[in-house]
Design an enzyme around this catalytic site. Structure first.
Site, PDB file in Angstrom:
ATOM      1  N   LYS A 116      35.261  71.308  64.204  1.00 13.25           N
ATOM      2  CA  LYS A 116      35.473  71.858  62.868  1.00 13.25           C
ATOM      3  C   LYS A 116      36.908  71.632  62.411  1.00 13.25           C
ATOM      4  CE  LYS A 116      34.893  74.120  59.125  1.00 13.25           C
ATOM      5  NZ  LYS A 116      34.035  75.176  58.645  1.00 13.25           N
ATOM      6  N   HIS A 191      29.470  73.973  53.094  1.00 17.49           N
ATOM      7  CA  HIS A 191      29.436  74.913  51.963  1.00 17.49           C
ATOM      8  C   HIS A 191      29.953  74.286  50.663  1.00 17.49           C
ATOM      9  CE1 HIS A 191      33.486  75.349  53.485  1.00 17.49           C
ATOM     10  NE2 HIS A 191      33.160  76.205  54.420  1.00 17.49           N
ATOM     11  N   ASP A 264      26.992  80.041  55.854  1.00 11.34           N
ATOM     12  CA  ASP A 264      28.394  80.490  55.804  1.00 11.34           C
ATOM     13  C   ASP A 264      28.465  82.009  55.729  1.00 11.34           C
ATOM     14  OD1 ASP A 264      31.122  80.383  55.921  1.00 11.34           O
ATOM     15  OD2 ASP A 264      31.398  79.893  53.806  1.00 11.34           O
TER      16      ASP A 264
HETATM   17  C1  NCD Z   1      35.082  82.391  56.232  1.00 15.73           C
HETATM   18  C2  NCD Z   1      35.503  83.486  57.200  1.00 15.73           C
HETATM   19  O1  NCD Z   1      35.704  84.640  56.769  1.00 15.73           O
HETATM   20  O2  NCD Z   1      35.624  83.203  58.396  1.00 15.73           O
HETATM   21  N1  NCD Z   1      35.245  82.861  54.893  1.00 15.73           N
HETATM   22  C3  NCD Z   1      34.603  82.403  53.792  1.00 15.73           C
HETATM   23  O3  NCD Z   1      34.940  82.845  52.693  1.00 15.73           O
HETATM   24  N2  NCD Z   1      33.651  81.517  53.875  1.00 15.73           N
HETATM   25  C4  NCD Z   1      35.843  81.140  56.508  1.00 15.73           C
HETATM   26  C5  NCD Z   1      35.319  79.925  55.779  1.00 15.73           C
HETATM   27  O4  NCD Z   1      34.251  79.424  56.089  1.00 15.73           O
HETATM   28  O5  NCD Z   1      36.009  79.486  54.851  1.00 15.73           O
HETATM   29 ZN    ZN Z   2      32.486  79.312  56.941  1.00 16.18          ZN
END
Ligand code: NCD
Ligand code: ZN
Length: 367
Positions: A116, A191, A264
Site C-alpha cells: 500500500k 476508493h 474503505d
Molecule cells: C482512512 C483511515 O481512517 O484509516 N480514512 C479515510 O478517510 N478513508 C485512511 C484512508 O483510507 O485514507
Molecule cells: Zn482506506
C-alpha cells in the site's frame, strides 16, 4: 361492440422488482480493521458480510514487516470465531526505506497480498508514507517481477493543491508516469472519487483497476454541510461534486471488470469524529452490501452487483472466486445512530436513514 380494457387490480409502482437477492459471497478489497479494542469492535461487521478482505496496514506504527503482518493477521483471526470463515489478506505499508527483499519474502510466504502506497501526510497514519515515488522504485521493480499488486491512495498532498483536486492532480503527476514506467505492475487505484479517475481507469492498461466505496456512490460533498457540519460524512479522498458521483455510479454498475468493491470502512470513535479536528473515515462496514445493493437497484443494475462485489476483485488479484452463496432480502429498515461493541461506540454510514435491503447471511434451501 367496442372492446373494453380489462379491469386489473392496481399494480404496485415497482415493476419486475425482486425481493430476495442471492449471489456468490462477496469480498472487500479495502478495509481498515484497526487494532486492540477497536479491532474487537469492528472485525465482526466485515467478517459477517465478506469472505475475504484486503486489510489496510495504516496502524500506528504501520505494518512494514512480514513478522508484523503475520502477528496482525493472528490478532484479527483471534477477534473472530473460526465459524466466520473469514480470511484477512494482509498488506505492507510502503515507506521511503521499504526493503524489496522483505516485500518479496512476505509475498512468497503468502503473508503479504499487496503493498500500500500512502503519500506522506495524505490521510490517517500516513506520516511515515512515501515522500517521493522514486524512493520506492526498487520495491516496485520487485513487485512487478513477482506479480504483487500495488494499492494506491491516489492523492497528492501539496498545500497549494485544493483538497477537491488532489485525486485528479495525482492522476496527472504520478499515476500517468507510473503506468508507463512499470507497464506490467498490477495497480489498484483505491476508493476513487472523480469522473477523472473513472476515465483514467477505463482508458488505462489492463493492469490497472479501481475500487469504489459505498459512500462515494451514495453521497456528494453537500452531505458534509447539510444544515451544519456533518463529520460522519468526512473521509479521504473527500466526496466530490454530484457529476463525479454519477460517473462513479455509472462505472460501478457498468459491468466493467476494472471496477470492484472496496468499502474503505474506516471507523473512528465518535469523539474523534465529532471534534475540533475530526478524523477522516466513514464506518460503512455494517451495511456495506445493503448500501451497494441500493445503489445498484437505483441504477437498474442489480443483476451486475454480483460481478462487482464477488468476481472482478478476485479475478484481478488472481484468486479463486468464493463458492458459498449469500442472500439479501428486501426488508426496509432504519440503520441505528450508534453501534456499540464493548466500550466503543461508532456511528455507521446510513445512521438514521432507511435502507431497502437487509443482508441475511448464507443462502438457504429456499435459494
Ligand atoms: C482512512 C483511515 O481512517 O484509516 N480514512 C479515510 O478517510 N478513508 C485512511 C484512508 O483510507 O485514507
Ligand atoms: Zn482506506
Amino acid at each position: 361492440m367496442p372492446t373494453e380494457a380489462p379491469i386489473t387490480a392496481p399494480q404496485p409502482f415497482r415493476t419486475n422488482a425482486i425481493d430476495r437477492l442471492v449471489m456468490r459471497r462477496a469480498d472487500d478489497w479495502h478495509v481498515h480493521l484497526r487494532d486492540g479494542a477497536m479491532l474487537g469492535a469492528v472485525a465482526q461487521f466485515t467478517a459477517r458480510q465478506f469472505a475475504r478482505a484486503i486489510v489496510m496496514p495504516n496502524l500506528d506504527p504501520p505494518i512494514t514487516s512480514v513478522a508484523a503482518a503475520a502477528a496482525y493477521r493472528s490478532r484479527i483471526l483471534a477477534a473472530l470465531a473460526p465459524s466466520d470463515g473469514f480470511t484477512p489478506l494482509m498488506t505492507c505499508y510502503l515507506t521511503d526505506d521499504s526493503d524489496p527483499d522483505e516485500i518479496e519474502r512476505g509475498f512468497e510466504a503468502g503473508v503479504f497480498a499487496a503493498c500500500k502506497l500512502y503519500p506522506a501526510h495524505a490521510t490517517t497514519n500516513s506520516r511515515l508514507g512515501v515522500t517521493d515515488i522514486r524512493r520506492i522504485y526498487p520495491a516496485l521493480e520487485a513487485m512487478q517481477r513477482i506479480g504483487m499488486p500495488l494499492l494506491l491512495h491516489g492523492e497528492v498532498t501539496g498545500k497549494e493543491v485544493d483538497i477537491f483536486d488532489r485525486e485528479a492532480v495525482f492522476l496527472d503527476l504520478v499515476l500517468s508516469r507510473l503506468v508507463v514506467r512499470f507497464p506490467a505492475l498490477k495497480i489498484v487505484l483505491e476508493h476513487i472519487t472523480t469522473a477523472d479517475a473513472v476515465a483514467f481507469i477505463e482508458s488505462g492498461p489492463a493492469t490497472l483497476a479501481a475500487t469504489i466505496t459505498p459512500h462515494h456512490l451514495a453521497i456528494n460533498r453537500n452531505a458534509m454541510f447539510e444544515g451544519g457540519i456533518r463529520p460522519h460524512f468526512y473521509c479521504l479522498p473527500v466526496a466530490k461534486r454530484e457529476h463525479h458521483r454519477l460517473a462513479l455510479r455509472r462505472a460501478a454498475t457498468s459491468g466493467a471488470a476494472k471496477f470492484f468493491l472496496g468499502t474503505d470502512s474506516a471507523p473512528h470513535a465518535i469523539g474523534d469524529k465529532q471534534a475540533a479536528c475530526g478524523c477522516a473515515g466513514i464506518f460503512c462496514a455494517p451495511y456495506a452490501l445493503e448500501s451497494y445493493a441500493q445503489t445498484f437497484e437505483e441504477e437498474g443494475a442489480l443483476d451486475r452487483l454480483e460481478a462487482f462485489a464477488s468476481e472482478h476483485g478476485p479475478r484481478f488479484y488472481g484468486l479463486a472466486l468464493n463458492t458459498e452463496r449469500i442472500a439479501l432480502e428486501r426488508t426496509p429498515h432504519v440503520a441505528p445512530h450508534r453501534l456499540g461493541a464493548g466500550a466503543t461506540e461508532l456511528a455507521p454510514f446510513h445512521a438514521g436513514a432507511s435502507l431497502n435491503w437487509r443482508f441475511v447471511g448464507a443462502a438457504d434451501e429456499r435459494d
